[in-house]
Design a protein around this motif. Structure first.
Motif, mmCIF file in Angstrom:
data_model
loop_
_atom_site.group_PDB
_atom_site.id
_atom_site.type_symbol
_atom_site.label_atom_id
_atom_site.label_comp_id
_atom_site.label_asym_id
_atom_site.label_seq_id
_atom_site.Cartn_x
_atom_site.Cartn_y
_atom_site.Cartn_z
ATOM 1 N N LEU A 88 -12.561 -1.486 4.440
ATOM 2 C CA LEU A 88 -11.568 -1.971 3.749
ATOM 3 C C LEU A 88 -10.523 -2.601 4.016
ATOM 4 O O LEU A 88 -9.855 -3.363 4.261
ATOM 5 C CB LEU A 88 -12.924 -2.902 2.787
ATOM 6 C CG LEU A 88 -12.044 -4.837 2.786
ATOM 7 C CD1 LEU A 88 -12.325 -5.715 3.525
ATOM 8 C CD2 LEU A 88 -13.079 -4.611 1.057
ATOM 9 N N ARG A 89 -9.958 -1.082 3.031
ATOM 10 C CA ARG A 89 -8.864 -1.091 2.380
ATOM 11 C C ARG A 89 -7.956 -0.883 3.814
ATOM 12 O O ARG A 89 -6.708 -0.915 3.703
ATOM 13 C CB ARG A 89 -8.352 0.156 1.104
ATOM 14 C CG ARG A 89 -8.600 -0.490 -0.208
ATOM 15 C CD ARG A 89 -9.225 0.232 -0.585
ATOM 16 N NE ARG A 89 -9.221 0.280 -2.213
ATOM 17 C CZ ARG A 89 -10.551 0.052 -3.341
ATOM 18 N NH1 ARG A 89 -11.117 1.483 -2.441
ATOM 19 N NH2 ARG A 89 -10.889 -0.641 -4.185
ATOM 20 N N LEU A 92 -6.935 -3.741 5.586
ATOM 21 C CA LEU A 92 -5.577 -4.350 5.632
ATOM 22 C C LEU A 92 -4.568 -4.039 5.387
ATOM 23 O O LEU A 92 -3.447 -4.940 5.642
ATOM 24 C CB LEU A 92 -6.404 -4.663 3.992
ATOM 25 C CG LEU A 92 -7.673 -6.280 3.461
ATOM 26 C CD1 LEU A 92 -7.716 -6.135 2.082
ATOM 27 C CD2 LEU A 92 -7.472 -7.397 4.099
ATOM 28 N N ALA A 105 -11.782 -7.183 7.875
ATOM 29 C CA ALA A 105 -11.822 -6.892 6.322
ATOM 30 C C ALA A 105 -10.856 -8.947 6.046
ATOM 31 O O ALA A 105 -12.336 -8.526 5.075
ATOM 32 C CB ALA A 105 -9.764 -6.082 6.902
ATOM 33 N N LEU A 106 -10.687 -9.514 6.414
ATOM 34 C CA LEU A 106 -10.269 -10.702 5.985
ATOM 35 C C LEU A 106 -11.774 -11.330 5.622
ATOM 36 O O LEU A 106 -11.828 -12.411 4.795
ATOM 37 C CB LEU A 106 -9.967 -11.592 6.731
ATOM 38 C CG LEU A 106 -8.002 -11.297 7.179
ATOM 39 C CD1 LEU A 106 -7.883 -12.205 8.436
ATOM 40 C CD2 LEU A 106 -7.605 -11.579 5.901
ATOM 41 N N ILE A 109 -12.491 -10.054 2.136
ATOM 42 C CA ILE A 109 -11.064 -9.413 1.179
ATOM 43 C C ILE A 109 -11.401 -9.361 -0.687
ATOM 44 O O ILE A 109 -11.367 -8.804 -1.122
ATOM 45 C CB ILE A 109 -10.153 -9.811 1.424
ATOM 46 C CG1 ILE A 109 -8.643 -9.444 0.976
ATOM 47 C CG2 ILE A 109 -10.398 -11.568 1.817
ATOM 48 C CD1 ILE A 109 -8.101 -10.071 1.470
ATOM 49 N N ARG A 114 -7.905 -9.590 -6.751
ATOM 50 C CA ARG A 114 -7.788 -10.309 -6.376
ATOM 51 C C ARG A 114 -5.950 -9.346 -6.525
ATOM 52 O O ARG A 114 -5.804 -9.781 -4.698
ATOM 53 C CB ARG A 114 -6.632 -11.643 -7.397
ATOM 54 C CG ARG A 114 -6.278 -12.740 -6.624
ATOM 55 C CD ARG A 114 -6.084 -13.839 -7.569
ATOM 56 N NE ARG A 114 -7.089 -14.176 -7.509
ATOM 57 C CZ ARG A 114 -6.928 -15.609 -7.078
ATOM 58 N NH1 ARG A 114 -6.853 -16.322 -5.391
ATOM 59 N NH2 ARG A 114 -8.720 -15.872 -6.856
ATOM 60 N N ALA A 117 -6.100 -7.160 -3.199
ATOM 61 C CA ALA A 117 -5.758 -7.575 -2.625
ATOM 62 C C ALA A 117 -4.085 -8.077 -2.080
ATOM 63 O O ALA A 117 -4.013 -7.838 -1.206
ATOM 64 C CB ALA A 117 -6.912 -9.263 -2.330
ATOM 65 N N LEU A 121 -1.743 -6.372 1.437
ATOM 66 C CA LEU A 121 -1.231 -6.793 1.699
ATOM 67 C C LEU A 121 0.332 -7.121 2.038
ATOM 68 O O LEU A 121 0.971 -6.765 3.338
ATOM 69 C CB LEU A 121 -1.350 -8.876 1.580
ATOM 70 C CG LEU A 121 -3.370 -8.910 1.812
ATOM 71 C CD1 LEU A 121 -3.283 -10.257 1.556
ATOM 72 C CD2 LEU A 121 -3.819 -8.903 3.436
ATOM 73 N N THR A 169 1.325 -13.230 7.143
ATOM 74 C CA THR A 169 0.557 -12.277 5.801
ATOM 75 C C THR A 169 1.333 -12.640 4.372
ATOM 76 O O THR A 169 0.296 -12.744 3.585
ATOM 77 C CB THR A 169 0.770 -10.529 5.871
ATOM 78 O OG1 THR A 169 -0.031 -10.543 7.259
ATOM 79 C CG2 THR A 169 0.197 -10.051 4.324
ATOM 80 N N PHE A 183 -12.424 -14.062 -6.501
ATOM 81 C CA PHE A 183 -12.164 -12.184 -5.902
ATOM 82 C C PHE A 183 -13.494 -12.010 -6.817
ATOM 83 O O PHE A 183 -13.980 -12.786 -7.867
ATOM 84 C CB PHE A 183 -10.737 -12.296 -6.208
ATOM 85 C CG PHE A 183 -10.341 -12.039 -4.696
ATOM 86 C CD1 PHE A 183 -10.292 -11.589 -3.632
ATOM 87 C CD2 PHE A 183 -9.372 -13.724 -4.389
ATOM 88 C CE1 PHE A 183 -9.336 -11.730 -2.406
ATOM 89 C CE2 PHE A 183 -8.682 -13.872 -3.356
ATOM 90 C CZ PHE A 183 -8.774 -12.734 -2.549
#
Length: 213
Positions: A88-89, A92, A105-106, A109, A114, A117, A121, A169, A183
């Motif tokens: 996931l990381r 992103l 990933a979105l 997320i 929060r 994330a 980004l 982004t 989140f």
């Protein structure tokens, strides 16, 4: 990075325990069969492969009262959870990947805090800016793509992709910092998986041998 691993691990994790058809049904519900390689054969192969790798734990279940063979249910392991968050990381932050990885990933997320994330980004934006700088070492936008013949259109496209990617982004970062979405650690998350027996309006309806396994 293969988006299918992130998608399958994320789907199993959201259910706690899920059999292959549930995972397939969720991915079709998300439209992943349209924008990624999440086809039935790939999904069932990924489940079995990641079970062998210790990322998922397979449980044999009894046949249903309606009849039919027993299903195999999968549960994410500690190693699988570590792999899930690593994928996931990576998805992103990386800018040089297929769009399906970012799309996957979105979808997950909000499993991150929060602040993390946002940081990931912003790291993505920095990567896009470095890529743009590298392109400008070989290409001058003001002179137009014709300066390099039709090959110049490739670099012209890269610049537009970098600019559009950074703009999108930063817009997402702004929305997240303004409080959009729920989140990790903030309360009840958005539920995006189908309950057992819930009809999937986006299912392909195409049978696969693994649907019974």
């Amino acid at each position: 990075m293969s988006a299918i691993r992130l998608l399958v691990l994320g789907a199993v994790r959201q259910h706690g325990r899920a059999h292959g058809y549930q995972v397939r049904n969720d991915l079709e519900y998300w439209g992943a069969h349209e924008w990624s390689n999440a086809k039935p054969g790939s999904i069932y192969h990924a489940l079995k492969q990641m079970a062998k790798q210790g990322l998922l734990r397979a449980h044999e279940t009894a046949p249903s009262t309606a009849g039919g063979p027993p299903r195999t249910e999968y549960e994410i392991t500690e190693r699988g959870t570590e792999e899930y968050f690593a994928l996931l990381r990576e998805a992103l932050t990386a800018y040089d990947q297929k769009p399906d990885s970012l799309s996957a990933a979105l979808g997950f997320i909000v499993d991150l805090p929060r602040e993390e994330a946002v940081a990931l980004l912003r790291e993505r934006v920095a990567g896009l800016e470095r890529w743009r700088t590298t392109v400008l070492e070989h290409y001058t936008p003001e002179d137009g793509p014709e300066q390099l013949g039709h090959i110049g259109e490739i670099m012209n496209m890269w610049l537009h992709q970098a600019d559009a990617g950074a703009s999108w982004t930063l817009g997402l970062v702004e929305r997240i910092e303004a409080g959009a979405y729920t989140f990790a650690g903030e309360g009840e998350p958005f539920v995006g998986v189908l309950a057992e027996g819930q009809e999937n309006p986006y299912a392909t309806g195409t049978a696969h041998p693994g649907d019974r396994g």
